[in-house]
Design a protein around this motif. Structure first.
Motif, mmCIF file in Angstrom:
data_model
loop_
_atom_site.group_PDB
_atom_site.id
_atom_site.type_symbol
_atom_site.label_atom_id
_atom_site.label_comp_id
_atom_site.label_asym_id
_atom_site.label_seq_id
_atom_site.Cartn_x
_atom_site.Cartn_y
_atom_site.Cartn_z
ATOM 1 N N GLY A 66 0.914 -3.432 3.923
ATOM 2 C CA GLY A 66 2.400 -4.793 3.927
ATOM 3 C C GLY A 66 2.927 -4.095 3.164
ATOM 4 O O GLY A 66 2.334 -4.230 1.535
ATOM 5 N N GLY A 67 4.101 -4.613 2.196
ATOM 6 C CA GLY A 67 5.116 -3.518 1.070
ATOM 7 C C GLY A 67 6.532 -3.832 1.499
ATOM 8 O O GLY A 67 6.664 -2.677 3.055
ATOM 9 N N ASP A 68 6.815 -3.075 0.190
ATOM 10 C CA ASP A 68 7.727 -2.672 0.260
ATOM 11 C C ASP A 68 8.098 -1.054 0.001
ATOM 12 O O ASP A 68 8.721 -0.150 0.638
ATOM 13 C CB ASP A 68 8.954 -2.824 -0.698
ATOM 14 N N ALA A 69 6.935 0.067 -0.116
ATOM 15 C CA ALA A 69 6.982 1.086 -0.536
ATOM 16 C C ALA A 69 6.224 1.709 0.598
ATOM 17 O O ALA A 69 5.610 1.538 0.982
ATOM 18 C CB ALA A 69 5.415 1.054 -2.072
ATOM 19 N N VAL A 70 6.388 3.336 0.401
ATOM 20 C CA VAL A 70 5.960 4.040 2.178
ATOM 21 C C VAL A 70 5.906 4.803 1.735
ATOM 22 O O VAL A 70 5.415 5.830 0.438
ATOM 23 C CB VAL A 70 7.343 4.098 2.680
ATOM 24 N N ILE A 71 3.946 5.330 2.635
ATOM 25 C CA ILE A 71 3.896 6.636 2.117
ATOM 26 C C ILE A 71 4.016 7.323 2.402
ATOM 27 O O ILE A 71 5.400 7.654 3.678
ATOM 28 C CB ILE A 71 2.640 6.366 3.170
ATOM 29 N N GLU A 72 4.947 8.795 1.811
ATOM 30 C CA GLU A 72 5.538 9.747 2.487
ATOM 31 C C GLU A 72 4.626 10.797 3.042
ATOM 32 O O GLU A 72 5.069 11.542 3.670
ATOM 33 C CB GLU A 72 6.774 10.346 1.034
ATOM 34 N N LEU A 73 3.447 11.379 1.836
ATOM 35 C CA LEU A 73 2.693 12.429 2.037
ATOM 36 C C LEU A 73 1.281 11.972 1.948
ATOM 37 O O LEU A 73 0.670 10.853 0.878
ATOM 38 C CB LEU A 73 2.494 13.157 1.194
ATOM 39 N N ILE A 74 0.335 12.705 2.688
ATOM 40 C CA ILE A 74 -0.813 12.139 2.261
ATOM 41 C C ILE A 74 -1.613 13.666 1.960
ATOM 42 O O ILE A 74 -1.703 14.286 2.909
ATOM 43 C CB ILE A 74 -2.033 11.684 3.753
ATOM 44 N N GLU A 75 -2.769 13.832 0.954
ATOM 45 C CA GLU A 75 -3.649 15.337 1.068
ATOM 46 C C GLU A 75 -5.353 14.564 1.171
ATOM 47 O O GLU A 75 -6.024 13.563 0.000
ATOM 48 C CB GLU A 75 -3.157 15.965 -0.832
ATOM 49 N N PHE A 76 -5.712 15.068 1.657
ATOM 50 C CA PHE A 76 -6.987 14.470 2.173
ATOM 51 C C PHE A 76 -8.203 15.824 1.134
ATOM 52 O O PHE A 76 -8.089 16.896 1.795
ATOM 53 C CB PHE A 76 -7.352 14.183 3.860
ATOM 54 N N TYR A 77 -8.626 15.028 0.599
ATOM 55 C CA TYR A 77 -9.582 16.505 0.441
ATOM 56 C C TYR A 77 -11.258 16.100 0.611
ATOM 57 O O TYR A 77 -12.175 17.161 0.095
ATOM 58 C CB TYR A 77 -9.439 16.509 -1.600
ATOM 59 N N GLY A 78 -11.794 15.631 1.227
ATOM 60 C CA GLY A 78 -13.105 15.650 1.079
ATOM 61 C C GLY A 78 -13.499 14.926 0.959
ATOM 62 O O GLY A 78 -13.949 13.208 1.341
ATOM 63 N N HIS A 79 -13.534 14.377 -0.566
ATOM 64 C CA HIS A 79 -14.056 12.869 -1.301
ATOM 65 C C HIS A 79 -13.040 12.338 -1.855
ATOM 66 O O HIS A 79 -13.835 11.777 -2.545
ATOM 67 C CB HIS A 79 -14.866 13.962 -2.897
ATOM 68 N N ASP A 80 -11.490 12.432 -1.518
ATOM 69 C CA ASP A 80 -10.784 11.700 -1.754
ATOM 70 C C ASP A 80 -9.535 11.942 -1.294
ATOM 71 O O ASP A 80 -10.446 13.122 -0.527
ATOM 72 C CB ASP A 80 -10.959 11.299 -2.863
ATOM 73 N N THR A 81 -9.039 11.196 -1.342
ATOM 74 C CA THR A 81 -7.360 10.965 -1.059
ATOM 75 C C THR A 81 -6.313 10.597 -1.983
ATOM 76 O O THR A 81 -6.705 9.987 -2.337
ATOM 77 C CB THR A 81 -7.316 9.881 0.435
ATOM 78 N N VAL A 82 -5.303 11.753 -1.504
ATOM 79 C CA VAL A 82 -3.981 11.560 -2.732
ATOM 80 C C VAL A 82 -2.804 11.049 -2.449
ATOM 81 O O VAL A 82 -2.522 12.269 -0.470
ATOM 82 C CB VAL A 82 -3.467 12.906 -3.478
ATOM 83 N N TYR A 83 -1.981 10.148 -2.395
ATOM 84 C CA TYR A 83 -1.030 9.906 -1.139
ATOM 85 C C TYR A 83 -0.386 9.240 -2.642
ATOM 86 O O TYR A 83 -0.276 9.227 -3.585
ATOM 87 C CB TYR A 83 -1.550 8.332 -0.750
ATOM 88 N N VAL A 84 1.346 10.203 -1.549
ATOM 89 C CA VAL A 84 2.117 10.320 -2.433
ATOM 90 C C VAL A 84 3.328 9.503 -1.662
ATOM 91 O O VAL A 84 2.936 9.536 -0.611
ATOM 92 C CB VAL A 84 3.030 11.601 -2.160
ATOM 93 N N VAL A 85 3.947 8.704 -3.193
ATOM 94 C CA VAL A 85 4.062 6.499 -2.425
ATOM 95 C C VAL A 85 5.405 6.827 -3.012
ATOM 96 O O VAL A 85 5.776 6.844 -4.426
ATOM 97 C CB VAL A 85 3.010 5.717 -2.703
ATOM 98 N N ARG A 86 6.215 6.290 -2.005
ATOM 99 C CA ARG A 86 7.503 6.046 -2.917
ATOM 100 C C ARG A 86 8.394 4.668 -3.382
ATOM 101 O O ARG A 86 7.737 3.426 -1.708
ATOM 102 C CB ARG A 86 9.291 6.791 -1.540
#
Length: 163
Positions: A66-86
């Protein structure tokens, strides 16, 4: 750990690890910065009202549903995940979270800062923070630009439409 948490300049900050640089304005007695993430404590004081950037590491950010920011891209690496958030029209950040993705593209989230006091760049020495002027070096011929990928372009300059 010191060079990672308190790099001497913006260039070093980017070399030693992933870095988000957020526009900021000094608030109160100059010990905090107003940013798109809210108020962040500063390692060194700055002049109140001065404009600068702060270093925010991706692992120092947390996402909540919830909130005003939006997930633009997800990079899953197995040990962690990187989200690009606007966060807003002018601010996009990378958020590093452990394990499998908890969100999908276009989810609305709240980005919360959970790290230590942040370092300011681009302020005057009189304000107390380090003064930095960084000109990016041109990439060698044929090199792939990480910034192009982060900006939604593949290394050949084509728009990335979905991943």
């Amino acid at each position: 750990a010191e060079i990672y948490r308190h790099p001497a300049d913006r260039w070093v900050a980017g070399v030693v690890g992933e870095a988000n640089f957020l526009a900021a304005v000094g608030t109160g007695p100059g010990t905090a910065a107003s940013t798109a993430l809210g108020a962040l404590a500063l390692v060194e004081p700055v002049a109140a009202g001065s404009a600068f950037e702060v270093l925010v590491r991706p692992e120092d950010l947390d996402l909540e549903p919830g909130g005003d920011a939006v997930i633009e891209l997800i990079e899953f690496y197995g040990h962690d995940t990187v989200y690009v958030v606007r966060i807003d029209d002018a601010t996009t950040v990378r958020v590093r979270a452990g394990a499998a993705p908890r969100f999908v593209r276009h989810d609305q989230v709240t980005v919360r800062y959970v790290g230590p006091a942040v370092v300011a760049y681009g302020t005057s020495e009189a304000g107390g923070a380090r003064s930095v002027s960084v000109d990016p070096l041109p990439a060698p011929s044929g090199a792939t630009s990480v910034h192009a990928v982060e900006a939604g372009m593949d290394p050949g300059g084509e728009a990335i439409t979905d991943r």
